[in-house]
Motif scaffolding. Structure first.
Motif, PDB file in Angstrom:
ATOM      1  N   UNK A 143       0.827  -1.205   0.000  1.00  0.00           N
ATOM      2  CA  UNK A 143       0.000   0.000   0.000  1.00  0.00           C
ATOM      3  C   UNK A 143       0.863   1.258   0.000  1.00  0.00           C
ATOM      4  N   UNK A 144       2.022   1.187   0.646  1.00  0.00           N
ATOM      5  CA  UNK A 144       2.930   2.336   0.636  1.00  0.00           C
ATOM      6  C   UNK A 144       3.443   2.613  -0.767  1.00  0.00           C
ATOM      7  N   UNK A 145       3.744   1.566  -1.510  1.00  0.00           N
ATOM      8  CA  UNK A 145       4.196   1.748  -2.899  1.00  0.00           C
ATOM      9  C   UNK A 145       3.111   2.413  -3.741  1.00  0.00           C
ATOM     10  N   UNK A 146       1.869   1.959  -3.589  1.00  0.00           N
ATOM     11  CA  UNK A 146       0.773   2.564  -4.350  1.00  0.00           C
ATOM     12  C   UNK A 146       0.579   4.019  -3.944  1.00  0.00           C
ATOM     13  N   UNK A 202       1.336   9.891  -5.039  1.00  0.00           N
ATOM     14  CA  UNK A 202       1.971  11.106  -4.540  1.00  0.00           C
ATOM     15  C   UNK A 202       2.972  11.654  -5.549  1.00  0.00           C
ATOM     16  N   UNK A 203       3.654  10.782  -6.244  1.00  0.00           N
ATOM     17  CA  UNK A 203       4.618  11.231  -7.242  1.00  0.00           C
ATOM     18  C   UNK A 203       3.931  12.002  -8.366  1.00  0.00           C
ATOM     19  N   UNK A 204       2.778  11.530  -8.801  1.00  0.00           N
ATOM     20  CA  UNK A 204       2.025  12.251  -9.843  1.00  0.00           C
ATOM     21  C   UNK A 204       1.539  13.604  -9.327  1.00  0.00           C
ATOM     22  N   UNK A 205       1.014  13.624  -8.100  1.00  0.00           N
ATOM     23  CA  UNK A 205       0.528  14.878  -7.529  1.00  0.00           C
ATOM     24  C   UNK A 205       1.672  15.861  -7.324  1.00  0.00           C
ATOM     25  N   UNK A 238       9.130  11.970  -0.595  1.00  0.00           N
ATOM     26  CA  UNK A 238       9.486  10.953  -1.575  1.00  0.00           C
ATOM     27  C   UNK A 238      11.002  10.785  -1.587  1.00  0.00           C
ATOM     28  N   UNK A 239      11.447   9.554  -1.646  1.00  0.00           N
ATOM     29  CA  UNK A 239      12.878   9.297  -1.727  1.00  0.00           C
ATOM     30  C   UNK A 239      13.571   9.338  -0.384  1.00  0.00           C
ATOM     31  N   UNK A 240      13.457  10.460   0.310  1.00  0.00           N
ATOM     32  CA  UNK A 240      14.087  10.595   1.617  1.00  0.00           C
ATOM     33  C   UNK A 240      13.072  11.145   2.613  1.00  0.00           C
ATOM     34  N   UNK A 241      13.370  10.964   3.883  1.00  0.00           N
ATOM     35  CA  UNK A 241      12.452  11.360   4.934  1.00  0.00           C
ATOM     36  C   UNK A 241      12.278  12.872   4.953  1.00  0.00           C
ATOM     37  N   UNK A 285      -0.184  22.577   3.940  1.00  0.00           N
ATOM     38  CA  UNK A 285       0.195  21.252   4.429  1.00  0.00           C
ATOM     39  C   UNK A 285      -0.720  20.238   3.751  1.00  0.00           C
ATOM     40  N   UNK A 286      -0.155  19.460   2.843  1.00  0.00           N
ATOM     41  CA  UNK A 286      -0.938  18.535   2.022  1.00  0.00           C
ATOM     42  C   UNK A 286      -0.653  17.110   2.479  1.00  0.00           C
ATOM     43  N   UNK A 287      -1.701  16.370   2.755  1.00  0.00           N
ATOM     44  CA  UNK A 287      -1.583  14.971   3.175  1.00  0.00           C
ATOM     45  C   UNK A 287      -2.457  14.113   2.265  1.00  0.00           C
ATOM     46  N   UNK A 288      -1.839  13.139   1.616  1.00  0.00           N
ATOM     47  CA  UNK A 288      -2.531  12.275   0.656  1.00  0.00           C
ATOM     48  C   UNK A 288      -2.932  10.964   1.313  1.00  0.00           C
ATOM     49  N   UNK A 289      -4.132  10.506   0.989  1.00  0.00           N
ATOM     50  CA  UNK A 289      -4.624   9.208   1.438  1.00  0.00           C
ATOM     51  C   UNK A 289      -5.226   8.484   0.237  1.00  0.00           C
TER      52      UNK A 289
END
Length: 416
Positions: free
Chosen positions: A249-252, A257-260, A317-320, A348-352
């Protein structure tokens, strides 16, 4: 016989037919008179200005020169003033469950009832908002046809929704609150791969061959291959604890998130590359008898980012991700942070990526999670806004995501 009427489906067929008619009539030592002939072309129910020739001489259209035949005038109007012609409805071949005659009768009755009730306002836009529709008793024949078609569509959609509500599995999409309607054009459907279109449709109605469905259909084992829980579609997409610990689920989530982040970064760079915003004071107007000025502003195409040219963005993404210390001190890791030091404004954007019926719940949960962080930033003089966004696990976008993109000034194809 000196009159002849031809009817074809395409312009090319008409041209070939006229050529053959001209050749055959000339063999009989007769001649077609284009000046006494007329043509009419209808494309998708509307008149079209198509030209046809007899030899080198054009045939006039009925729009240019109406013609009288058998005591009746024919012109560009598709309506007939003759009551016998107007009431001679064509016989349409339909199925047993739906007939156009009954549907149009119900639509006309509903439109007449609407005239009695009057105009009713829907939504929160206020009284008088929205496009006005003509009343049935004052509408022209063309407007009445349009009103009937719209009413039939609305009644069919209402019947479809009523049937979907009664279906426990295939009608689950009726409980999706806060989810945008997904509109797929014919061009997109044509370009879409077959398995992708099939997955999208069957996933929306929960009829994919999941182990639970296969058990119900063919009696197979319904157990999940990763855990001993029955593998329903919801369990596979969002509910498997083993899949969560394995990072599926983290990968998905990171793919979405990468697209956004790519869209937001492109928007940020384009805004920062613009000339500095104008600092000219806005024009204020004072109503007669009022002492408070009303500020009138126009919304720029850059959205809420147009007030500055020093926007920065961090993505988890990539790093913390480390929340910027100049804004607030926190161990929380939102997915995206967008801020401007000159405006002292931060998003502050949080994706679910939740199950579609849990979009509203995910929104409230994420908003509450970052409420304290936003309060700390506001105490330091920043304008902080928490923007939870959701994209359903089956690809349906929440209204919160569309709202954020519009606020950032994302338009057109990038928004879609």
């Amino acid at each position: 016989m000196d009159d002849l009427t031809t009817l074809t489906t395409t312009k090319a067929c008409t041209v070939r037919l006229l050529k053959k008619l001209q050749d055959n009539i000339e063999l009989a030592r007769m001649k077609i008179k284009p000046s006494k002939s007329r043509s009419i072309s209808i494309v998708k129910g509307k008149l079209s200005d198509q030209r046809f020739l007899i030899g080198d001489e054009p045939i006039p259209t009925v729009s240019e020169k109406p013609v009288k035949s058998l005591g009746r005038w024919y012109d560009a109007s598709l309506d007939s003033s003759d009551p016998f012609v107007a009431q001679a409805a064509p016989i349409l071949a339909t199925g047993r469950k739906w007939t156009p005659l009954e549907a149009t009768k119900q639509a006309k009755a509903a439109l007449k009832h609407r005239d009695i009730v009057g105009r009713v306002q829907h939504g929160r836009s206020g009284l008088g908002a929205g496009a006005s529709t003509p009343a049935w008793n004052k509408a022209t024949p063309f407007q009445r046809r349009k009103l009937v078609v719209q009413e039939v569509r609305q009644q069919e959609e209402a019947a479809r929704c009523a049937k979907a509500v009664s279906q426990a599995k295939q009608g689950q999409w009726m409980t999706w609150e806060g989810v945008e309607k997904r509109k797929i054009s014919w061009q997109e459907l044509w370009e879409m791969e077959a398995f992708k279109a099939s997955f999208t449709i069957r996933a929306a109605y929960d009829v994919l061959p999941s182990p639970k469905n296969l058990s119900q259909w063919y009696g197979e084992d319904p157990t999940c291959s990763l855990c001993p829980t029955p593998a329903t579609l919801k369990h596979i997409l969002v509910g498997c604890k083993t899949g969560l610990t394995q990072g599926r689920y983290t990968w998905r989530h990171n793919q979405v998130l990468q697209c956004l982040a790519a869209v937001m970064e492109s928007r940020r760079m384009s805004v920062n590359a613009l000339p500095p915003p104008s600092r000219r004071p806005a024009t204020t107007f004072v109503r007669e008898g009022g002492g408070q000025a009303t500020l009138t502003t126009t919304r720029p195409e850059t959205g809420q980012l147009g007030g500055a040219r020093d926007w920065k963005m961090l993505a988890d993404l990539g790093q913390k991700l480390r929340f910027p210390a100049e804004i607030a001190t926190s161990n929380l890791r939102p997915d995206l942070v967008l801020w401007s030091a000159s405006l002292k404004q931060v998003y502050i954007v949080e994706l679910t990526v939740p199950w579609e019926s849990a979009v509203e719940e995910a929104y409230e949960r994420k908003k509450l999670r970052y409420a304290d962080l936003a309060a700390d930033a506001q105490q330091r003089g920043w304008k902080a806004k928490v923007c939870p966004v959701e994209v359903g696990c089956r690809g349906f976008v929440a209204t919160s995501t569309s709202r954020l993109l519009r606020e950032m000034g994302v338009r057109g194809k990038a928004h879609r």
